[in-house]
Motif scaffolding. Sequence first.
Motif, PDB file in Angstrom:
ATOM      1  N   ALA A  65       5.844  -5.110  -3.966  1.00 24.20           N
ATOM      2  CA  ALA A  65       6.019  -4.067  -4.982  1.00 24.20           C
ATOM      3  C   ALA A  65       6.455  -2.752  -4.338  1.00 24.20           C
ATOM      4  CB  ALA A  65       4.722  -3.869  -5.761  1.00 24.20           C
ATOM      5  N   ALA A  66       5.800  -2.377  -3.230  1.00 16.69           N
ATOM      6  CA  ALA A  66       6.152  -1.130  -2.557  1.00 16.69           C
ATOM      7  C   ALA A  66       7.566  -1.190  -1.999  1.00 16.69           C
ATOM      8  CB  ALA A  66       5.147  -0.839  -1.440  1.00 16.69           C
ATOM      9  N   ASP A  67       7.936  -2.347  -1.419  1.00 10.94           N
ATOM     10  CA  ASP A  67       9.298  -2.502  -0.906  1.00 10.94           C
ATOM     11  C   ASP A  67      10.316  -2.399  -2.038  1.00 10.94           C
ATOM     12  OD1 ASP A  67       8.364  -2.826   1.657  1.00 10.94           O
ATOM     13  OD2 ASP A  67       8.515  -5.015   1.657  1.00 10.94           O
ATOM     14  N   GLY A  68       9.967  -2.944  -3.192  1.00  8.74           N
ATOM     15  CA  GLY A  68      10.871  -2.860  -4.342  1.00  8.74           C
ATOM     16  C   GLY A  68      11.094  -1.429  -4.790  1.00  8.74           C
ATOM     17  N   VAL A  69      10.031  -0.616  -4.757  1.00  8.64           N
ATOM     18  CA  VAL A  69      10.157   0.799  -5.121  1.00  8.64           C
ATOM     19  C   VAL A  69      11.055   1.509  -4.120  1.00  8.64           C
ATOM     20  CG1 VAL A  69       8.900   2.976  -5.313  1.00  8.64           C
ATOM     21  CG2 VAL A  69       7.963   0.907  -6.349  1.00  8.64           C
ATOM     22  N   VAL A  70      10.847   1.245  -2.827  1.00  7.34           N
ATOM     23  CA  VAL A  70      11.685   1.865  -1.790  1.00  7.34           C
ATOM     24  C   VAL A  70      13.149   1.505  -2.009  1.00  7.34           C
ATOM     25  CG1 VAL A  70      12.244   1.879   0.664  1.00  7.34           C
ATOM     26  CG2 VAL A  70       9.858   1.989  -0.061  1.00  7.34           C
ATOM     27  N   GLU A  71      13.420   0.222  -2.223  1.00  8.86           N
ATOM     28  CA  GLU A  71      14.807  -0.224  -2.404  1.00  8.86           C
ATOM     29  C   GLU A  71      15.448   0.428  -3.632  1.00  8.86           C
ATOM     30  OE1 GLU A  71      14.542  -4.442  -2.602  1.00  8.86           O
ATOM     31  OE2 GLU A  71      13.884  -4.653  -0.516  1.00  8.86           O
ATOM     32  N   THR A  91      11.349  10.853  -1.182  1.00 10.13           N
ATOM     33  CA  THR A  91      10.340  10.173  -1.985  1.00 10.13           C
ATOM     34  C   THR A  91      10.221   8.715  -1.570  1.00 10.13           C
ATOM     35  OG1 THR A  91      10.898  11.648  -3.823  1.00 10.13           O
ATOM     36  CG2 THR A  91       9.554   9.732  -4.338  1.00 10.13           C
ATOM     37  N   ALA A  92      11.343   8.085  -1.275  1.00 12.87           N
ATOM     38  CA  ALA A  92      11.304   6.711  -0.766  1.00 12.87           C
ATOM     39  C   ALA A  92      10.500   6.643   0.519  1.00 12.87           C
ATOM     40  CB  ALA A  92      12.724   6.199  -0.530  1.00 12.87           C
ATOM     41  N   GLY A  93      10.579   7.697   1.330  1.00  9.32           N
ATOM     42  CA  GLY A  93       9.820   7.732   2.570  1.00  9.32           C
ATOM     43  C   GLY A  93       8.321   7.677   2.343  1.00  9.32           C
ATOM     44  N   LEU A  94       7.850   8.253   1.226  1.00 12.41           N
ATOM     45  CA  LEU A  94       6.422   8.181   0.918  1.00 12.41           C
ATOM     46  C   LEU A  94       5.996   6.753   0.625  1.00 12.41           C
ATOM     47  CD1 LEU A  94       5.831  11.288  -1.374  1.00 12.41           C
ATOM     48  CD2 LEU A  94       4.958  10.932   0.924  1.00 12.41           C
ATOM     49  N   ALA A  95       6.823   6.013  -0.116  1.00 15.19           N
ATOM     50  CA  ALA A  95       6.490   4.626  -0.438  1.00 15.19           C
ATOM     51  C   ALA A  95       6.539   3.737   0.802  1.00 15.19           C
ATOM     52  CB  ALA A  95       7.447   4.091  -1.502  1.00 15.19           C
ATOM     53  N   ARG A  96       7.246   4.214   1.825  1.00 13.49           N
ATOM     54  CA  ARG A  96       7.361   3.469   3.078  1.00 13.49           C
ATOM     55  C   ARG A  96       6.296   3.894   4.084  1.00 13.49           C
ATOM     56  NH1 ARG A  96      11.766   5.441   4.503  1.00 13.49           N
ATOM     57  NH2 ARG A  96      13.262   4.155   3.397  1.00 13.49           N
ATOM     58  N   ASP A  97       5.595   4.971   3.794  1.00 16.69           N
ATOM     59  CA  ASP A  97       4.681   5.573   4.758  1.00 16.69           C
ATOM     60  C   ASP A  97       3.621   4.579   5.252  1.00 16.69           C
ATOM     61  OD1 ASP A  97       3.591   8.201   5.959  1.00 16.69           O
ATOM     62  OD2 ASP A  97       1.849   7.305   4.998  1.00 16.69           O
ATOM     63  N   LYS A  98       3.520   4.449   6.559  1.00 13.04           N
ATOM     64  CA  LYS A  98       2.618   3.457   7.155  1.00 13.04           C
ATOM     65  C   LYS A  98       1.153   3.778   6.871  1.00 13.04           C
ATOM     66  CE  LYS A  98       5.445   1.843  11.038  1.00 13.04           C
ATOM     67  NZ  LYS A  98       5.530   1.764  12.529  1.00 13.04           N
ATOM     68  N   ALA A  99       0.791   5.045   6.968  1.00 18.11           N
ATOM     69  CA  ALA A  99      -0.613   5.420   6.779  1.00 18.11           C
ATOM     70  C   ALA A  99      -1.071   5.110   5.354  1.00 18.11           C
ATOM     71  CB  ALA A  99      -0.807   6.893   7.097  1.00 18.11           C
TER      72      ALA A  99
END
Length: 570
Positions: A65-71, A91-99
């Motif tokens: 789901a998170a990857d889908g939002v980033v894409e 904003t995509a960077g937030l959905a990708r954020d590791k922490a």
Amino acid sequence: MNTGVQNNNSATNSNTKLTLEGTGVVAGLAYAPVAWVRRPEPPSLTGLELPAAEVDDAIEAFRTAADGVVEGLEARAEKAEGDAAEVLKMTAGLARDKAWRKAVVRHIKNGVRPVNAVAKATEEFVALFMKVGGLMAERVTDLRDIRDRVAARLEGRPEPGLPSPTEPVILLADDLAPVDTAGLDPKIFVALATELGGPTSHTAIIARQLGIPCVVAVGKMGALAEGDLVLVDGSEGTIRRGVDADDAREAVASDLERREKINAWTGPAVTRDGHHVQLLANVQDAAAAQRASESNAEGVGLFRTELCFLGTKEEPSVESQAMSYRGVFEAFNGKKVVVRTLDSGSDKPVPFATLADEPNPSLGVRGIRTQRINNGLLGNQLDAIKMSLDGLDSEAWVMCPMISTLPEAREVAKAIRNRGLKAGIMVEVPSTALLIDQFLDEIDFVSIGTNDLTQYVMAADRLSANLAEFTTPWQPAVLNLMARVAEAGERKGKPVGVCGEAAADPLLACVLVGMGMTSLSMAAGAISAVGAALSEVTLEQCKAAARAVINAFDDEQAQKTARAILGTIS
């Protein structure tokens, strides 16, 4: 000052007269029905316990789901223009954020179902960002937007977003997620108003880029109902309900004539008596530069280089950076391009140049201070800029952000000049403005970043709706410092530009020219309005307005004084 409701009768029908006040950030009039952005109810922080046998599948579902939002966000960024593209990528960077992802997975492993885990992890980060304050606090809206999008995908629902009207509307919201403002169609959403935000919020910046009236920090806006006919005045910062429809349409028609005059302006920018002012564009990549080159911009006054670094785990090579920069220089070959070196930190963290978990990132390791973490960063970037110019005739000026001491200025000037480039600094920190004569002895030019300068001078978060009246560059203290910098530039014979959002305000732009600014840089979409305004006034009028505003009692008096001297300009 934002006083909220001026006249609020108890009746709730759309004919009841009501005037709301906020901070106007994009001039213009619009008359249309209200359409509210309704965000979904936030997912619950609690729920049924997740069976241990389902943990692995739940983690995979969350990641998908998170990857889908980033894409989805990155795909929209590819199609977006100007600041909108940068907003979407950040904003995509937030959905990708590791922490953040690690926190969600931790909750899932502890038996929390994915949707509830996303909610719990997000609120943990919200609390952290609010504690930090400053620019980080603005990311709370972004974080919760990511939460809602991921939750929607987990539950098989469409991601939240704007309403889909078929006729023009005025869009209202408590706050607009940057992702939403980046996708606005100005033919449908003819004006924006939010209860939160400030003059330099993402909503304001993108509204300015689109050229649609915008008011932020509006008190008690919930008194307006879906479908209410309202008149928005982005210059006065008002929303009026219950106005005479014919009067409203006549006012909008008159404003349309003003806009048509702006659209017909072709440049270059000169005052009525022939004083020339460079109007330049703010860009962040080659695509934006190409679009700006088709406008009336005479060059680039702010090339933000952050996009080359955001989302990367390691510092890009000199060759990779050069490839990213070259497209901007090609778009303005033979013209002036002012490059701002990496302005990471605060709300733009990069893993190889900024500190994690800083107590106050806005006052922490950002801008030139990242050299303390990665000493080779500036030199590599300057080498890349030099390499990207090979075979081109572009005039490269390089400026460093967050310079606050003379030794810093001397050091960066030496490094820049060693590559045969023109050396400059940003004036964002009050210490630089106060010692501007000494700083100008060290460098070739300066550019005033009014967004941060105002924030630091007024000790007010520039994105706080409660402090919007403090974070306008019309504050007399800010105007005094800008005038001080411009006067020093004239004495020393060195260029002084403005590249903050203040440059895009046609009225304030005239005042800045009167102070002695030699160039103004802004979103390409704002250039025609500023150029048209300058064409209607003389240099002496601009100087008179500049002299008057620095003695104003407050920001409101400063604006009224300027308008009284300069008249009704475009």
